[in-house]
Each structure stands twice: as C-alpha cells, then as structure tokens.
Design a protein around this motif. Structure first.
Motif, PDB file in Angstrom:
ATOM      1  N   LEU A  28       0.839  -1.200   0.000  1.00 39.71           N
ATOM      2  CA  LEU A  28       0.000   0.000   0.000  1.00 39.71           C
ATOM      3  C   LEU A  28       0.874   1.250   0.000  1.00 39.71           C
ATOM      4  N   PRO A  29       0.749   2.121  -1.002  1.00 38.15           N
ATOM      5  CA  PRO A  29       1.563   3.344  -1.026  1.00 38.15           C
ATOM      6  C   PRO A  29       0.982   4.406  -0.102  1.00 38.15           C
ATOM      7  N   ASP A  30       1.751   5.472   0.111  1.00 37.90           N
ATOM      8  CA  ASP A  30       1.307   6.578   0.956  1.00 37.90           C
ATOM      9  C   ASP A  30       0.104   7.275   0.348  1.00 37.90           C
ATOM     10  N   ALA A  31      -0.677   7.900   1.210  1.00 34.62           N
ATOM     11  CA  ALA A  31      -1.850   8.655   0.767  1.00 34.62           C
ATOM     12  C   ALA A  31      -1.503  10.122   0.580  1.00 34.62           C
ATOM     13  N   VAL A  32      -2.203  10.786  -0.358  1.00 39.79           N
ATOM     14  CA  VAL A  32      -2.113  12.243  -0.413  1.00 39.79           C
ATOM     15  C   VAL A  32      -2.800  12.802   0.825  1.00 39.79           C
ATOM     16  N   ALA A  33      -2.595  14.079   1.089  1.00 42.85           N
ATOM     17  CA  ALA A  33      -3.247  14.715   2.232  1.00 42.85           C
ATOM     18  C   ALA A  33      -4.764  14.582   2.098  1.00 42.85           C
ATOM     19  N   GLN A  54      -7.292  16.296   3.072  1.00 43.03           N
ATOM     20  CA  GLN A  54      -8.047  17.512   2.729  1.00 43.03           C
ATOM     21  C   GLN A  54      -7.941  17.853   1.251  1.00 43.03           C
ATOM     22  N   LEU A  55      -6.912  17.371   0.561  1.00 45.66           N
ATOM     23  CA  LEU A  55      -6.774  17.627  -0.876  1.00 45.66           C
ATOM     24  C   LEU A  55      -7.887  16.955  -1.663  1.00 45.66           C
ATOM     25  N   VAL A  56      -8.401  15.841  -1.161  1.00 48.75           N
ATOM     26  CA  VAL A  56      -9.400  15.065  -1.901  1.00 48.75           C
ATOM     27  C   VAL A  56     -10.738  15.012  -1.162  1.00 48.75           C
ATOM     28  N   GLY A  57     -10.944  15.914  -0.222  1.00 46.74           N
ATOM     29  CA  GLY A  57     -12.229  15.998   0.453  1.00 46.74           C
ATOM     30  C   GLY A  57     -12.493  14.898   1.447  1.00 46.74           C
ATOM     31  N   ARG A  58     -11.441  14.355   2.025  1.00 45.86           N
ATOM     32  CA  ARG A  58     -11.581  13.299   3.020  1.00 45.86           C
ATOM     33  C   ARG A  58     -11.018  13.749   4.361  1.00 45.86           C
ATOM     34  N   GLU A  59     -11.456  13.095   5.442  1.00 49.73           N
ATOM     35  CA  GLU A  59     -10.977  13.442   6.769  1.00 49.73           C
ATOM     36  C   GLU A  59      -9.893  12.500   7.260  1.00 49.73           C
ATOM     37  N   ARG A  60      -9.875  11.256   6.762  1.00 48.81           N
ATOM     38  CA  ARG A  60      -8.942  10.247   7.250  1.00 48.81           C
ATOM     39  C   ARG A  60      -8.099   9.702   6.108  1.00 48.81           C
ATOM     40  N   ALA A  61      -6.825   9.485   6.382  1.00 44.27           N
ATOM     41  CA  ALA A  61      -5.930   8.943   5.358  1.00 44.27           C
ATOM     42  C   ALA A  61      -6.390   7.575   4.878  1.00 44.27           C
ATOM     43  N   ARG A  62      -7.023   6.806   5.755  1.00 48.64           N
ATOM     44  CA  ARG A  62      -7.445   5.473   5.354  1.00 48.64           C
ATOM     45  C   ARG A  62      -8.465   5.515   4.221  1.00 48.64           C
ATOM     46  N   ASP A  63      -9.214   6.599   4.112  1.00 44.50           N
ATOM     47  CA  ASP A  63     -10.250   6.711   3.088  1.00 44.50           C
ATOM     48  C   ASP A  63      -9.747   7.348   1.794  1.00 44.50           C
ATOM     49  N   VAL A  64      -8.467   7.639   1.721  1.00 43.12           N
ATOM     50  CA  VAL A  64      -7.864   8.239   0.527  1.00 43.12           C
ATOM     51  C   VAL A  64      -7.441   7.121  -0.429  1.00 43.12           C
ATOM     52  N   LEU A  77      -5.817   7.844  -3.462  1.00 42.59           N
ATOM     53  CA  LEU A  77      -4.787   8.373  -4.348  1.00 42.59           C
ATOM     54  C   LEU A  77      -3.472   8.497  -3.607  1.00 42.59           C
ATOM     55  N   SER A  78      -2.386   8.160  -4.291  1.00 44.45           N
ATOM     56  CA  SER A  78      -1.036   8.297  -3.744  1.00 44.45           C
ATOM     57  C   SER A  78      -0.261   9.287  -4.614  1.00 44.45           C
ATOM     58  N   PRO A  79       0.540  10.189  -4.011  1.00 45.69           N
ATOM     59  CA  PRO A  79       1.186  11.251  -4.801  1.00 45.69           C
ATOM     60  C   PRO A  79       2.278  10.729  -5.720  1.00 45.69           C
ATOM     61  N   THR A  80       2.485  11.466  -6.817  1.00 43.96           N
ATOM     62  CA  THR A  80       3.615  11.244  -7.723  1.00 43.96           C
ATOM     63  C   THR A  80       4.302  12.591  -7.933  1.00 43.96           C
ATOM     64  N   ASP A  81       5.307  12.640  -8.789  1.00 41.04           N
ATOM     65  CA  ASP A  81       5.996  13.892  -9.078  1.00 41.04           C
ATOM     66  C   ASP A  81       5.148  14.831  -9.932  1.00 41.04           C
ATOM     67  N   ASP A  82       4.076  14.331 -10.515  1.00 42.15           N
ATOM     68  CA  ASP A  82       3.172  15.123 -11.346  1.00 42.15           C
ATOM     69  C   ASP A  82       1.946  15.479 -10.514  1.00 42.15           C
ATOM     70  N   ALA A  83       1.639  16.759 -10.400  1.00 42.18           N
ATOM     71  CA  ALA A  83       0.532  17.205  -9.546  1.00 42.18           C
ATOM     72  C   ALA A  83      -0.818  16.695 -10.010  1.00 42.18           C
ATOM     73  N   ASP A  84      -0.962  16.361 -11.290  1.00 39.05           N
ATOM     74  CA  ASP A  84      -2.240  15.887 -11.826  1.00 39.05           C
ATOM     75  C   ASP A  84      -2.240  14.393 -12.112  1.00 39.05           C
ATOM     76  N   ARG A  85      -1.309  13.673 -11.504  1.00 37.89           N
ATOM     77  CA  ARG A  85      -1.214  12.227 -11.721  1.00 37.89           C
ATOM     78  C   ARG A  85      -0.920  11.553 -10.390  1.00 37.89           C
ATOM     79  N   TRP A  86      -1.637  10.453 -10.133  1.00 40.28           N
ATOM     80  CA  TRP A  86      -1.511   9.755  -8.865  1.00 40.28           C
ATOM     81  C   TRP A  86      -1.463   8.244  -9.110  1.00 40.28           C
ATOM     82  N   GLN A  87      -0.894   7.534  -8.173  1.00 43.40           N
ATOM     83  CA  GLN A  87      -1.032   6.080  -8.186  1.00 43.40           C
ATOM     84  C   GLN A  87      -2.312   5.722  -7.447  1.00 43.40           C
ATOM     85  N   LEU A  88      -3.057   4.789  -8.002  1.00 42.48           N
ATOM     86  CA  LEU A  88      -4.263   4.328  -7.329  1.00 42.48           C
ATOM     87  C   LEU A  88      -3.872   3.578  -6.060  1.00 42.48           C
TER      88      LEU A  88
END
Length: 325
Positions: free
Chosen positions: A199-204, A206-216, A218-229
């Motif tokens: 399991l990769p790290d979660a984005v913040a 609040q960036l995706v309208g969630r309160e808990r990291a477990r419910d995120v 998306l995982s960050p990449t070097d591209d701001a508009d691209r994420w790992q599922l």
C-alpha cells in the motif's frame, strides 16, 4: 414476487393468530434490509436496500434507506454523499438480476457503464435516515436461453419525497465457468490477493475531500495531476469481501477524489459518467490522471479523469461539480 417487507401478526392470549376484519385495520409493516447475499455484501451494515416490487413491464421500484452517519459515505456539510447513490444503484442492479431475472447468486455482475445526474438540493440530510426510492426500468435485455447475459437499467431517484435525479447502469452477468475463462490465472482469489502490491502513501486527505488517510485512494507522484491508485484491500467498505481485482466502487471514488484534487476549494460531484474498459489487477500499479476541461452551459466545472494500467485504459470518467454549499 418475494419482498423484504414483513408484516406483524398479532396473537391472542392463548397463542393463536388473531383474526381481524378489514375494517379493524391491518398490522403495520415491519421493515428490514434485503438479504445481504442479494447485493453481494458480507456486512449486513453495508446493505442499504429495504424492499422491492414489480411496477409494470420491465419496471421495478426498489426502496432504500441512507443512514444519517456512515463510516465512508457519510454526509458532508449537511449533504448526503452522491457516491452513496452509486453504491445503492450497484445493490439494486444486483438485487434485480437475482430476484427479477433469476441470475444465480454465484454469478459475478460486471459493470460496463454507470452515470448519474443529481439535484444537489435534494441531497440535504434531515434529522432522520433518508428514505430513497429507485424507479428502475430495464432496457436492452440480452439472454442466452433463459439466463440474463447483459442489461441496461435506467433509474429515476426520489429522496425523502423530492426528485433527486436520474441515473443509468450497464452490466453483464457471467457464470463462474465463463468468468474463470475471462480472468485466467487472475480468477484464483487467493493467488490474486497474495500478489497484491504494498500500500503506497496517501495524499493529504483535505486535498481530496476526506478526513482520514485510510479513506484516501490516491497516492502522490511527481506530477501534480497524476496519482497512483491506492488499493487498500483491508478497507472495510471498499473491500467488504475479498475480490480478485480492484472494485468498481474504488475506481469511482478515485474519479471523485481526482476531480476534487484538480479543482480549487470543496466541490460536490453532481454529475458523473464512467466507462469501464477492463479489469484493474491487484499486482500492477494503476495510474490516475485528471484535467479540467472548462465549464458546462450552467457554469459547472468539468473534469476528465482516466485510470490506466500497463499503459492501457481501465476507466474513463467525466465529473461535473458545483462548489460545496
């Protein structure tokens, strides 16, 4: 047609059933959820449907109740979560495949397309659970012999007496043998889960309208508009039970979160249109990309979201949003 609505039968003191005339009134209906097996859920708490009835040729009415609080699809800012509607549609489609079209319980139901258009005012949560009614019409029924192979369902949704919106769902049904041929080695549930990625790290959140990291999801990449599922197979709602591929509801949540991340401020996805191209496997990264495409004729912001794996599309979605009230 069977129904999940029960009627109480009062008893006399000696234990015999009471006999009441029509003018004495009827006993009140007692409501329960439909059997969890009819909606492919393990946790009874995740079953939203309460009953169903035939409503004419190729038409059905399915009733549901949305809780005032939910661990994942909970109301935000006084509005019910629009994605809860998609889960309710998912359950209704599976229910009707079994009770209306005699699809065996062990046959997988696979999505091709799903979409909805909502009036956000009708999402307002009240001081009681929401009573939701799905008016469902079957279209494009394809059968092989007596067995349903595929269908399109069109929904008119009413929430607490107010017109909530419309929706559609295209799905196919497969026998276990056909499913094994389609999936090959990936049909082995234990093997598919043994090969799942860490399991990769979660984005913040609040960036995706969630309160808990477990419910995120998306995982960050070097591209701001691209994420790992982010595929957390231990999530109690998105993975109510083990499956051999990434569930459709997780990818819909990814489309919602990616659309939120691509826009400024809190947004509410009032329209979503998704096409599923192929299965997303658990042993290979899936990549999510989002870009804004301007506004529709009503000034609502539109975002295109794509999910791909091994360089080929898995899901294509268009999300139309309004600012969160």
């Amino acid at each position: 047609m069977a129904s999940a609505t029960l009627t109480s039968h009062p008893r006399t003191r000696d234990g015999d059933d009471a006999s009441r005339s029509a003018d004495e009134g009827r006993s009140p209906a007692l409501t329960t959820t439909v059997p969890r097996e009819y909606v492919h859920r393990t946790a009874v708490s995740e079953v939203f449907l309460t009953d169903w009835r035939h409503d004419g040729a190729d038409s059905w009415v399915v009733n549901a109740q949305w809780p005032r609080a939910h661990s994942f699809y909970g109301p935000v800012n006084g509005l019910h979560d629009p994605v809860m509607l998609v889960e309710t549609m998912r359950q209704a489609g599976i229910l009707l495949s079994h009770v209306a079209h005699c699809v065996p319980l062990d046959h997988p139901i696979i999505w091709q397309q799903v979409g909805y258009h909502l009036d956000p005012e009708a999402l307002r949560a009240a001081e009681a659970p929401a009573e939701v009614q799905l008016h469902v019409t079957d279209h494009n029924l394809v059968r092989r012999g007596k067995r349903l192979v595929s269908a399109r369902q069109v929904f008119r949704i009413v929430c607490d007496g107010a017109e909530l919106g419309t929706a559609m769902l295209d799905f196919s049904c497969h026998s276990p043998a056909v499913y094994r041929r389609l999936r090959g080695e990936y049909s082995d549930l234990a093997l598919a889960n043994a090969r799942r990625l860490p399991l990769p790290d979660a984005v913040a959140p609040q960036l995706v309208g969630r309160e808990r990291a477990r419910d995120v999801v998306l995982s960050p990449t070097d591209d701001a508009d691209r994420w790992q599922l982010r595929v957390d197979t231990s999530h109690p709602v998105l993975f109510d039970h083990p499956v051999d591929h990434t569930p459709g509801m997780l990818m819909i949540e990814a489309a919602r979160q990616a659309a939120q991340a691509a826009t400024d401020g809190g947004t509410l996805p009032v329209t979503m249109e998704c096409s599923f191209e192929r299965y997303a496997e658990l042993d290979t990264p899936s990549w999510v990309r989002a870009h804004t495409t301007g506004r529709d004729e009503d000034g609502r912001e539109q975002v295109e979201v794509g999910i791909e794996q091994r360089g080929v599309p898995v899901l294509a979605a268009r999300v139309t949003s309004v600012p969160t009230p």
